[in-house]
Each structure stands twice: as C-alpha cells, then as structure tokens.
Scaffold this active site. Structure first.
Site, PDB file in Angstrom:
ATOM      1  N   LYS A 225      17.661  -2.802  17.027  1.00 45.23           N
ATOM      2  CA  LYS A 225      18.002  -2.467  18.411  1.00 45.23           C
ATOM      3  C   LYS A 225      19.509  -2.332  18.643  1.00 45.23           C
ATOM      4  O   LYS A 225      20.329  -2.823  17.864  1.00 45.23           O
ATOM      5  CB  LYS A 225      17.380  -3.494  19.372  1.00 45.23           C
ATOM      6  N   ARG A 260       8.953  -9.259  15.382  1.00 46.17           N
ATOM      7  CA  ARG A 260       8.435  -7.876  15.348  1.00 46.17           C
ATOM      8  C   ARG A 260       9.517  -7.016  14.714  1.00 46.17           C
ATOM      9  O   ARG A 260      10.602  -6.878  15.278  1.00 46.17           O
ATOM     10  CB  ARG A 260       8.139  -7.399  16.764  1.00 46.17           C
TER      11      ARG A 260
HETATM   12  N1  LIG Z   1       6.432  -7.381  22.171  1.00 43.57           N
HETATM   13  C1  LIG Z   1       7.353  -6.413  21.974  1.00 43.57           C
HETATM   14  N2  LIG Z   1       6.976  -5.121  21.857  1.00 43.57           N
HETATM   15  C2  LIG Z   1       7.917  -4.145  21.670  1.00 43.57           C
HETATM   16  N3  LIG Z   1       7.543  -2.849  21.581  1.00 43.57           N
HETATM   17  C3  LIG Z   1       8.482  -1.868  21.400  1.00 43.57           C
HETATM   18  C4  LIG Z   1       9.823  -2.203  21.289  1.00 43.57           C
HETATM   19  C5  LIG Z   1      10.830  -1.128  21.071  1.00 43.57           C
HETATM   20  O1  LIG Z   1      10.998  -0.937  19.689  1.00 43.57           O
HETATM   21  P1  LIG Z   1      10.287   0.274  18.883  1.00 43.57           P
HETATM   22  O2  LIG Z   1       8.824   0.170  19.057  1.00 43.57           O
HETATM   23  O3  LIG Z   1      10.782   0.305  17.510  1.00 43.57           O
HETATM   24  O4  LIG Z   1      10.863   1.560  19.634  1.00 43.57           O
HETATM   25  P2  LIG Z   1      10.129   2.584  20.594  1.00 43.57           P
HETATM   26  O5  LIG Z   1       9.813   1.824  21.846  1.00 43.57           O
HETATM   27  O6  LIG Z   1      11.151   3.678  20.783  1.00 43.57           O
HETATM   28  O7  LIG Z   1       8.885   3.050  19.894  1.00 43.57           O
HETATM   29  N4  LIG Z   1      10.241  -3.495  21.370  1.00 43.57           N
HETATM   30  C6  LIG Z   1       9.288  -4.484  21.574  1.00 43.57           C
HETATM   31  C7  LIG Z   1       9.657  -5.879  21.697  1.00 43.57           C
HETATM   32  O8  LIG Z   1      10.848  -6.264  21.639  1.00 43.57           O
HETATM   33  N5  LIG Z   1       8.660  -6.784  21.891  1.00 43.57           N
END
Ligand SMILES: Nc1nc2ncc(COP(=O)(O)OP(=O)(O)O)nc2c(=O)[nH]1
Length: 286
Positions: A225, A260
């Site tokens: 992030k 995660r």
């Molecule tokens: N529980 C939880 N779920 C999450 N889902 C997505 C993201 C964002 O990361 P990512 O899925 O890699 O990116 P994107 O939302 O662009 O798919 N962060 C979290 C988090 O910090 N906690």
C-alpha cells in the site's frame, strides 16, 4: 474478552494459534498492484495454488478494486468474475476461501459457491449486507472505511482515529453478536488506507494492541500500500515487497492474527523470523 483460538469458516476451522496468511487473489482488471493478471480462472487457480504452496492459509478472492478513486462494479459483473474462480478453487485447494465484497448478493452467491469467509471493506454498511453475513455460516471480516473508495482519500479527518475506528468495529461486532453470530466467526480490521492519511495509518498501526484488546482476531492489510511507499520516500508499488513483509511481522508482534498479503513467500519468512525472535504476544486463551 479472550481471542478465539480458531475461526469458524463455514464449519472449516482455521486455527489462530499463530498469525495466519491471507493470500490476495484479485480477479479484477484494475487492482492497484496486480490488476488484470488473474482475470482468467486458470490463471487465478494457478496463482492461488502457488500462494498456498508458499504458505497461504486462506485465499481472498476479490472482483472489485477498492483502490482510492475506483468506481463500483455492478454486482452482475462482480459475480461473473468471482463465482467461476471460487468454484474452481473449492475443487482444487484445501484451504478456506474468502470473498472480498461489500454487496449482499455477492456474499450470498460466493458462500454458496464455497467461500468460508466474507471480507467486507465497507463494514457491512450496505443495505442487506449485515443480514447476508449474519445469515451465512461464514466467518466475517469487518473492516473500517471512512467514506467510499471514490472519495475516501479527500482530506479524511478524525478527532482520535484509533478511538473512532475501534468504536466503529466494536459496534459492528456487537451488531453481529446481536444477530446470533458467535465470536469465533468475527474478525476486525482497521482498514489501512481506507479514508486515512499516513499519520492516521501510523497511529492505527502503533495502536493495534488496543484493537486486539476488544477480544476478536484482528486482520491487517498493508501489503504494497501507498503508506509503505510514503515511508520509503515515494517508492513505487513494485518496490514494496520487503516493507510489506516487515509490516506483516510487526503487525503480528502487535497481536494481529491474520495478515492479508500479495507476496506470500516473503511474508511467511518474515512471520517465521518474528515467531522465533520477536516479542511474544500472549496466546489466545479460548
Ligand atoms: N480486510 C481487508 N480487505 C481488503 N481488501 C482490499 C484491499 C486493497 O488492496 P488490494 O485488494 O490489493 O487492491 P484493490 O482494492 O485495488 O484490488 N485492502 C484490504 C484490507 O486492508 N483489508
């Protein structure tokens, strides 16, 4: 209240006697760090298998990017992306599966397709989401977000970010318990980067022990992030693997039970070192 020793994922119990790794599987065209790479079910299953072999204890399947500025995806499209992958993963992998969604329709269909955990970045605030999660047998990760992905990073303000985030999550846990959801199905997540400045993220991270003290397993998601990029002097996404692994180990040291992450092998190494050399956090007592 003591943290539960296991998480009940639709009857499949994930032991929380040590920090567990949730591997990120984004079946989206536009996720901030890996968008488009795993859209096809075959590629998604191959990547999930590799993450399990590298040490992932659960696979989190997401069909909608929630990066700052992202637009919502219609539930029909989200279903089209995630259901074939969940179905294939259920047949192929021995680990619990998580669905990363805020839509009750997707929650219900994903659980029916084999998801054992509902991961809602919107904290079950959508109409019908609380009931859909409570009605299922799935574990439920409730995350704090201020605003929506489209606008959440526009000058987020708190009087006391730790107190307000913990208060929101405590209220959500209480709402779930009031609907008959047992403690061993509930996970709390402060939502790093979801309506928070770097200063807010730092305060939340350093205050994780307070969230842990609510008595529910805490999930931390800081992998790749922008907060890590900022700490490293605006380092781009591809240069944040080491920082993500270090942050996972630090989170475990503060008492987080699930991390995660995108980079599972690096995280598994970091957690192994933390277990061997880090400050021990009191084991769960139930
Ligand atoms: N529980 C939880 N779920 C999450 N889902 C997505 C993201 C964002 O990361 P990512 O899925 O890699 O990116 P994107 O939302 O662009 O798919 N962060 C979290 C988090 O910090 N906690």
């Amino acid at each position: 209240m003591p943290v539960s020793l296991t998480l009940d994922c639709s009857g499949r119990r994930l032991r929380l006697d040590r920090p567990r790794i949730m591997g990120v599987l984004n079946v989206t065209p536009d996720s901030f760090s890996d968008g488009g790479r795993f859209l096809e079910p075959e590629a998604a299953v191959a990547h999930a298998r590799a993450m399990v072999e590298a040490g992932a204890d659960i696979i989190d399947v997401g069909g909608e990017s929630t990066r700052p500025g992202s637009e919502p995806v219609p539930f029909e499209e989200e279903l089209r992306r995630v259901i074939p992958v969940l179905t294939a993963l259920r047949a192929a992998l021995p680990v619990p599966l998580s669905i990363d969604t805020s839509k009750p329709e997707v929650m219900r269909a994903a659980v029916a397709a084999g998801a054992g955990l509902i991961n809602d970045v919107n904290g079950l605030r959508a109409p019908g989401a609380l009931a859909a999660a409570a009605d299922s047998a799935a574990a439920i990760c409730v995350m704090h977000m201020r605003g929506t992905p489209r606008s959440m990073q526009r000058e987020p303000r708190y009087d006391d970010v730790l107190r307000e985030v913990c208060g929101f999550l405590a209220e959500r846990a209480s709402a779930l318990r009031g609907l008959g959801v047992p403690a061993d199905r509930i996970v709390l997540d402060p939502g790093f980067g979801f309506g928070k400045t770097l200063e807010h993220n730092v305060a939340l991270f350093r205050g994780l022990a307070e969230l842990v003290s609510l008595g529910y397993p805490v999930l931390v998601g800081v992998s790749r992030k922008s907060m890590l990029g900022a700490i490293l002097g605006d380092r781009p996404v591809e240069g944040r693997v080491t920082a993500s692994a270090v942050a996972a180990a630090l989170a475990a040291g503060y008492g987080a039970r699930i991390v995660r992450v995108h980079d599972v092998a690096a995280t598994a190494d970091a957690l192994a070192v933390q277990r061997a050399l880090g400050r021990t956090v009191g084991p769960p007592t139930t």
